[in-house]
Design a protein around this motif. Structure first.
Motif, PDB file in Angstrom:
ATOM      1  N   GLY A 126       4.239   0.920  -1.276  1.00 52.67           N
ATOM      2  CA  GLY A 126       2.695   0.637  -1.236  1.00 52.67           C
ATOM      3  C   GLY A 126       2.099   2.126  -2.044  1.00 52.67           C
ATOM      4  N   GLY A 127       2.144   3.107  -1.157  1.00 53.39           N
ATOM      5  CA  GLY A 127       0.858   4.102  -1.878  1.00 53.39           C
ATOM      6  C   GLY A 127       2.085   4.866  -4.086  1.00 53.39           C
ATOM      7  N   LEU A 128       2.804   4.214  -3.224  1.00 54.34           N
ATOM      8  CA  LEU A 128       3.651   4.720  -4.521  1.00 54.34           C
ATOM      9  C   LEU A 128       3.429   4.133  -5.651  1.00 54.34           C
ATOM     10  CD1 LEU A 128       5.823   6.245  -6.590  1.00 54.34           C
ATOM     11  CD2 LEU A 128       7.579   3.958  -5.657  1.00 54.34           C
ATOM     12  N   MET A 129       3.486   2.575  -5.663  1.00 55.25           N
ATOM     13  CA  MET A 129       2.777   0.636  -6.830  1.00 55.25           C
ATOM     14  C   MET A 129       1.718   1.526  -7.044  1.00 55.25           C
ATOM     15  SD  MET A 129       4.461  -1.890  -4.203  1.00 55.25           S
ATOM     16  CE  MET A 129       3.902  -2.950  -5.729  1.00 55.25           C
ATOM     17  N   ALA A 182      -4.518  -3.210   1.959  1.00 56.06           N
ATOM     18  CA  ALA A 182      -3.779  -2.769   1.344  1.00 56.06           C
ATOM     19  C   ALA A 182      -2.922  -1.579   1.653  1.00 56.06           C
ATOM     20  CB  ALA A 182      -4.455  -2.453  -0.117  1.00 56.06           C
ATOM     21  N   PHE A 183      -2.744  -0.589   2.694  1.00 47.55           N
ATOM     22  CA  PHE A 183      -2.159   0.212   2.745  1.00 47.55           C
ATOM     23  C   PHE A 183      -2.066   0.283   4.416  1.00 47.55           C
ATOM     24  CE2 PHE A 183      -3.954   0.924  -0.406  1.00 47.55           C
ATOM     25  CZ  PHE A 183      -2.914   1.859  -2.100  1.00 47.55           C
ATOM     26  N   GLY A 235       2.371  -1.350   2.183  1.00 50.77           N
ATOM     27  CA  GLY A 235       1.202  -1.867   2.451  1.00 50.77           C
ATOM     28  C   GLY A 235       1.533  -2.406   1.253  1.00 50.77           C
ATOM     29  N   TYR A 236       0.441  -3.337   1.747  1.00 54.68           N
ATOM     30  CA  TYR A 236       0.047  -4.655   0.023  1.00 54.68           C
ATOM     31  C   TYR A 236      -0.731  -4.510  -1.384  1.00 54.68           C
ATOM     32  CZ  TYR A 236       2.347  -7.967   3.579  1.00 54.68           C
ATOM     33  OH  TYR A 236       2.911  -8.760   4.452  1.00 54.68           O
ATOM     34  N   PRO A 237      -0.808  -3.746  -1.670  1.00 58.74           N
ATOM     35  CA  PRO A 237      -1.538  -3.081  -2.469  1.00 58.74           C
ATOM     36  C   PRO A 237      -1.507  -4.434  -4.208  1.00 58.74           C
ATOM     37  CG  PRO A 237       0.357  -1.427  -2.521  1.00 58.74           C
ATOM     38  CD  PRO A 237       0.550  -2.194  -1.654  1.00 58.74           C
ATOM     39  N   GLU A 238      -0.416  -5.019  -3.595  1.00 63.19           N
ATOM     40  CA  GLU A 238      -0.013  -5.978  -4.713  1.00 63.19           C
ATOM     41  C   GLU A 238      -0.731  -7.357  -4.872  1.00 63.19           C
ATOM     42  OE1 GLU A 238       3.504  -6.493  -2.031  1.00 63.19           O
ATOM     43  OE2 GLU A 238       2.635  -4.573  -2.620  1.00 63.19           O
ATOM     44  N   LEU A 239      -0.816  -7.444  -3.506  1.00 61.87           N
ATOM     45  CA  LEU A 239      -2.405  -8.358  -2.974  1.00 61.87           C
ATOM     46  C   LEU A 239      -3.495  -7.626  -3.646  1.00 61.87           C
ATOM     47  CD1 LEU A 239      -0.866  -9.949   0.059  1.00 61.87           C
ATOM     48  CD2 LEU A 239      -0.512 -10.446  -1.919  1.00 61.87           C
TER      49      LEU A 239
END
Length: 443
Positions: free
Chosen positions: A322-325, A247-248, A288-292
């Protein structure tokens, strides 16, 4: 003393022509032949370098005259040339796209461009494209060209029939599944998520070998330069926890190299798998991909509690894209499913159908100008007021930068070596004074 080493800039007329996989396959082909291959990436990109590192077996760094600076471009290339048997630079977008473009970087480095052209659906027109590459900028050298996705040997013959006399068809690559790596909304699938990447790279290397691409390009003279000056030990003894998992993962090697050179201790952890932060004085949540992985992040309440406690203690946190999200209260993924995440910033980060930010940006504070880029398909709806905004290198647009209680969060990805004192101030939790902010905004 100058060093002579084969080197090329692998480029294309546009994105999607196959230059990333051709670069990776070339790196693996020559590595398998016992050569030391050093690969670089022009411009801001996290995903291609991950694959290129696996392909070459060596670290991959960014080269970009504006983001990294011309001097850094020169000394990184000079350093690689000391013991490399081959240097490959993967371009970005089309050869002449952007400012600075891949062509600008090739001229700065004194190396030729090697266009990779998707030749499916064309024949003699291929020669016209090559002529344009070779003549558009007289200062740029183009000696060879690669045809990609050809249909047959006869197709390759037709492509070569109308080439300019001074340009050689270095190789013609047939359509082959080995030359494809799956992609998603921000680029290539991460190597850690691919079970068979090494085998695919070996297979792709064999495809290139059979296409006659195992010969080395022409050597070029690379000027020898003194190593870069070691930065001040501005982070001596500072322990930085860095999120790194599926994710990161958007982390420039040059960024971690700088943190180490400034004396920091780096401790990696997984927000997906670990239950608490490692002992640390500062925290970095990269893109990264935290949304996944929204469901997994929401399920790991122990880690969210640990990160919230860290923030409430007033310890420094840098959250990028992605860290912000993940720092928002809620994250809405591509399917519209809403997940509770770290909850450091009030509001919701939500995925969009189109890009919401793209381009080279800089962020200026009294500690310096941090350069980097933005590339995201989500937006943040929050009641927080930005402490500052980035400035786009070319054109209009900016990214909000939030700074409260030692948390600095933005969709902006910074290239740390462009402003070491600025970066050190963030991880030491020092007040940041921005041109469009007051001391109160950063309290």
């Amino acid at each position: 003393m100058n060093v002579s080493v084969p080197a090329v800039m692998i480029t294309s007329p546009a994105s999607g022509q196959g230059k990333s996989m051709v670069t990776a396959a070339l790196a693996r082909l020559h590595r398998n032949a016992g050569r030391k291959v050093r690969v670089f990436k022009h411009g801001p990109d996290y995903l291609d370098p991950m694959v290129l590192e696996v392909a070459s077996g060596h670290p991959v760094y960014q080269l970009h005259p504006w983001m990294t600076g011309e001097d850094e471009c020169r000394w990184r290339l000079a350093e690689a040339a000391q013991d490399a048997d081959l240097i490959l630079i993967e371009g970005a977008m089309g050869l002449f796209d952007g400012a600075p473009s891949s062509a600008d970087l090739a001229k700065l480095m004194g190396i030729p461009a090697l266009p990779v052209i998707d030749a499916s659906g064309m024949a003699q027109t291929f020669g016209a494209l090559v002529l344009g590459f070779a003549s558009f900028d007289p200062e740029l050298s183009v000696y060879d060209v690669i045809a990609n996705k050809i249909g047959s040997p006869r197709h390759a013959e037709m492509l070569s029939e109308r080439l300019p006399e001074e340009i050689r068809l270095l190789g013609a690559i047939p359509r082959n599944d080995a030359m494809n790596i799956p992609e998603r909304h921000l680029g290539l699938i991460q190597p850690a998520e691919l079970d068979n990447l090494d085998q695919k790279l070996d297979d792709a290397a064999q495809v290139l070998k059979e296409a006659g691409l195992d010969a080395l390009p022409k050597p070029v003279e690379i000027a020898a330069l003194e190593p870069a000056t070691r930065p001040e030990a501005l982070l001596a003894g500072v322990r930085i926890a860095i999120a790194r998992d599926a994710a990161f993962s958007f982390i420039y090697r040059a960024n971690t190299d700088l943190l180490l050179a400034m004396g920091a201790e780096l401790h990696y952890f997984s927000p997906l798998e670990d239950s608490e932060l490692p002992p640390a004085d500062a925290l970095w949540l990269p893109g990264g991909y935290p949304e996944l992985h929204g469901a997994a992040l929401a399920k790991n309440t122990a880690m969210a509690d640990s990160i919230r406690a860290f923030h409430h203690a007033g310890k420094p946190i840098l959250a990028e894209c992605g860290g912000l999200m993940a720092c928002a209260e809620e994250l809405s993924d591509k399917e519209g499913v809403v997940h509770s995440v770290f909850g450091l910033i009030p509001g919701r980060a939500a995925m969009a159908k189109r890009l919401q930010g793209l381009g080279m940006h800089s962020l200026t504070a009294e500690q310096g100008e941090l350069r980097g880029h933005t590339y995201h398909r989500s937006s943040l709806d929050t009641t927080w007021e930005p402490a500052a905004h980035t400035r786009k290198q070319v054109g209009n647009g900016c990214e909000a930068v939030f700074s409260q209680n030692a948390l600095v969060a933005s969709y902006f990805h910074g290239y740390f070596p462009s402003a070491p004192k600025f970066v050190a101030a963030i991880f030491r939790g020092e007040p940041l004074m921005f041109p469009d902010s007051s001391e109160k905004d950063n309290a």
